[in-house]
Design an enzyme around this catalytic site. Structure first.
Site, PDB file in Angstrom:
ATOM      1  N   ASN A 169       6.517 -12.131  -4.231  1.00  0.00           N
ATOM      2  CA  ASN A 169       5.161 -12.240  -4.216  1.00  0.00           C
ATOM      3  C   ASN A 169       4.548 -13.515  -4.178  1.00  0.00           C
ATOM      4  O   ASN A 169       3.212 -13.675  -4.500  1.00  0.00           O
ATOM      5  CB  ASN A 169       4.740 -11.262  -5.340  1.00  0.00           C
ATOM      6  CG  ASN A 169       5.040  -9.559  -4.941  1.00  0.00           C
ATOM      7  OD1 ASN A 169       4.467  -9.298  -4.060  1.00  0.00           O
ATOM      8  ND2 ASN A 169       5.806  -9.132  -5.669  1.00  0.00           N
ATOM      9  N   SER A 224       0.294 -12.384   1.857  1.00  0.00           N
ATOM     10  CA  SER A 224       0.124 -11.010   2.018  1.00  0.00           C
ATOM     11  C   SER A 224      -1.430 -10.604   1.834  1.00  0.00           C
ATOM     12  O   SER A 224      -2.185 -11.362   1.036  1.00  0.00           O
ATOM     13  CB  SER A 224       1.000 -10.077   1.366  1.00  0.00           C
ATOM     14  OG  SER A 224       0.527 -10.065  -0.003  1.00  0.00           O
ATOM     15  N   THR A 239       0.807  -1.306  -0.029  1.00  0.00           N
ATOM     16  CA  THR A 239       0.084   0.113   0.097  1.00  0.00           C
ATOM     17  C   THR A 239       0.716   1.376   0.066  1.00  0.00           C
ATOM     18  O   THR A 239       1.858   1.282   0.620  1.00  0.00           O
ATOM     19  CB  THR A 239      -0.800  -0.148   1.289  1.00  0.00           C
ATOM     20  OG1 THR A 239      -1.730  -0.954   1.187  1.00  0.00           O
ATOM     21  CG2 THR A 239      -1.483   1.234   1.449  1.00  0.00           C
ATOM     22  N   GLU A 268      10.162  -3.673  -4.409  1.00  0.00           N
ATOM     23  CA  GLU A 268      10.551  -4.722  -4.056  1.00  0.00           C
ATOM     24  C   GLU A 268      11.036  -5.816  -5.143  1.00  0.00           C
ATOM     25  O   GLU A 268      10.551  -5.915  -6.184  1.00  0.00           O
ATOM     26  CB  GLU A 268       9.546  -5.609  -3.515  1.00  0.00           C
ATOM     27  CG  GLU A 268       8.970  -5.302  -1.946  1.00  0.00           C
ATOM     28  CD  GLU A 268       7.277  -5.678  -1.575  1.00  0.00           C
ATOM     29  OE1 GLU A 268       6.621  -6.060  -2.459  1.00  0.00           O
ATOM     30  OE2 GLU A 268       7.393  -5.914  -0.593  1.00  0.00           O
TER      31      GLU A 268
END
Lengths: 391, 391
Positions: free
Chosen positions: B386, B391, B184, B264
């Site tokens: 990811n 998450s 976010t 990332e």
């Protein structure tokens, strides 16, 4: 049997030498009639390869007599010279076919190419291959033709739908739409059903919209994507248009599923089905938003039933495209309802993602329309195959 | 100095214990006036987290007195209970601030949360942290506040634009928009310039559109994205609206660049600039199409100046959105014009992609408008980060 399953077609696939690997790289498919009806669906990319420009024009009058396809070079971004190469190829094929007793005009020869972008085709090699392919044309050449259009595909893709007295058969190449830039999708479908050009065009558009166009991983077609339908009428049967469309859809759905299963670097085939949408279009757009989410695709690679990424992707679709109440969304992954009313549902540890096929069902609670879009997961191998080699 | 660079603001960042790592996880920023002007820009995702719903309402009257931000939990997809948690947080902060002599209503306390989706916040921990943060408020607490909003960020992001007698300062978090679902983007900007609510709202919308909204990797905002602007008027200066917008844009551009640099798993920061488009919107849409192409992003990871993937992506933008002649496109990568008129240009081996920053310039030859969109490359580490962690 691929494109020679239907009566009235001959085909072949040969080693021309365009590919450095020594694999087959030139296919020819010829419609011997009595009818020469054809229709095509082409890439919507504004950067279109020369053979797409040419073939779009060829089928614009509802007729094509033959198609030549090569792998080993896309003839895209090659300028006027590339277009001249395509034109010359069609003229060469028309002339060579005429020498075998088949009277064919260059304007009725479609051309498809797949392989690297930005390189001219080796024309001497290609045209010699065309001659060899035409010499080798036969009523059981469909499998060789399917083999010669492969690029990074691990296996040929073929499908046949037999009906009472008539047949639809097809071949396709493409190592997943995951990688449209290097894995152009080419597809040729033949039938011996007696259909007119308008029926062919309408049936092909409708069937492609519900099959090949619902294999979607990064949302863009390549410069060369082409689907050709050729109808010989050789069966003497004239099916109802809806019957024909159903058989055509069956063949294209099978080929689509084979494309997904052979996607480069993928470890999961993912069917995202959106149910209870207001319209089929709304369902499709929500499904596409999910299948285009790198975060969702990476989660599936990690065997993670991450419903938050599913509904976050659904939430990016504008309300005017897909009306629904975001607080009502349910998500099931492989049969476990992990998200209920946009919140936590059943235990996510119950979801088994170890198999290759993954089913995601998103319930919008907004209507009664449904659509399914297929994609693959985002894997290390995908990144490797699309970064380590130029294309 | 971050959000306390401007006069009239106090801030703090503390360890509440929401994060299991023991890192700072609660920030508070308070506007001590004399003016309490505020404006906000929020995620366009229809799945919006409870704090977004709350804070959108808070700033709707052009005023906010304070904001509390937590990392360690997004409070998204948590239903009516999650919204009640946000409401309770605002009431708690208002009450605690009032006990320090600052009269604040709960309706003037914005709330921002970031972290995992689908989990309720540990309210006792959060509210105790709020108390500690309010106790620790100071005129040099901006850096601690910037630290406490980090999630997977490797470093805090702050920026200050000093002008003659007034200042704009800000902080942001987000480990690249590459991963909006877990990363976010939260941003708080403060100023001591004397501006009214209408100026604040217009300047923020315009500055965000050209900065944060042009950091784009997978095309969707998360459920929690929030940008807040608070103006105290404490400098006594009232700049011209265009001067204020320029300073605000400078701060947001710096924060945006820091977000890209900390993405990332990324190994390249890529600026895609489209020049000579008919409109700025057309330029932006073409640039976005390129920055959303996984194939292009994977190629840059592989240090491959693959212009075919650039123009293929550009070609997916509809003509009504961006009118241009596809056969005229030029592409330069790190200064080498590898594509000329949609065909082969200068030697691609001249392109050096070993540095982190990559510049792609696409010339549409259609007008005189320009836009730049930033993205990162698609790497093994992106897939790993990811897929390996939920998450």
């Amino acid at each position: 049997m691929s494109v020679t399953a239907a009566q009235g077609f001959v085909a072949s696939g040969v080693v021309a030498g365009i590919k450095s690997t020594g694999a087959k790289d030139v296919s020819v498919v010829v419609n011997e009639g009595p009818s020469k009806v054809a229709a095509g669906v082409f890439t919507t990319n504004r950067i279109e390869a020369a053979p797409v420009t040419w073939s779009r024009e060829v089928v614009s009058d509802g007729r094509a007599d033959a198609v030549i396809l090569n792998s080993g070079g896309a003839n895209a971004c090659t300028g006027p010279e590339g277009f001249a190469d395509t034109h010359r190829t069609a003229e060469h094929v028309a002339h060579a076919l005429s020498q075998t007793g088949r009277e064919v005009g260059a304007g009725d020869v479609a051309v498809c190419s797949t392989g690297l972008i930005g390189l001219r085709l080796p024309m001497d090699t290609l045209l010699a291959g065309a001659d060899a392919a035409i010499t080798g044309l036969s009523h059981d050449g469909g499998d060789a033709a399917a083999e010669a259009i492969m690029t990074t595909d691990s296996k040929p893709k073929t499908a046949v739908a037999g009906r009472d007295g008539w047949t639809v058969g097809g071949m396709a190449k493409g190592a997943g739409m995951l990688a449209p830039g290097m894995a152009t999708m080419l597809c040729v479908v033949t039938t011996d059903a007696g259909i007119d050009a308008a029926t062919a065009k309408a049936a092909l558009a409708s069937a492609v919209a519900r099959t090949l166009n619902r294999v979607d991983s990064d949302g863009c077609m390549s410069t060369n994507d082409t689907v050709l339908l050729m109808a010989s009428g050789a069966s003497g049967q004239t099916p109802d248009p809806s019957q024909f469309e159903a058989a055509l859809t069956e063949v294209l759905a099978s080929l689509s599923r084979q494309l997904v299963a052979d996607a480069e670097g993928a470890s999961h085939d993912i069917a995202v089905t959106v149910v209870n949408a207001t319209t089929e279009h709304a369902a499709e757009e929500v499904a596409r938003a999910i299948t285009r989410s790198n975060l969702f695709k990476a989660a599936i690679f990690g065997n993670d039933p991450n419903w938050g990424r599913v509904i976050s992707a659904a939430g990016t679709v504008p309300e005017e495209v897909a009306p629904f109440d975001p607080t009502l969304i349910d998500v099931s992954i492989n049969g476990v309802q992990v998200c209920r009313a946009a919140g936590v549902g059943d235990d996510r540890d119950l979801v088994d993602l170890t198999g290759r096929e993954v089913t995601v069902v998103v319930d919008l609670h907004a209507g009664d329309a449904t659509a399914t879009v297929w994609t693959n997961d985002l894997t290390h191998d995908y990144v490797h195959e699309n970064s380590a080699y130029s294309s």
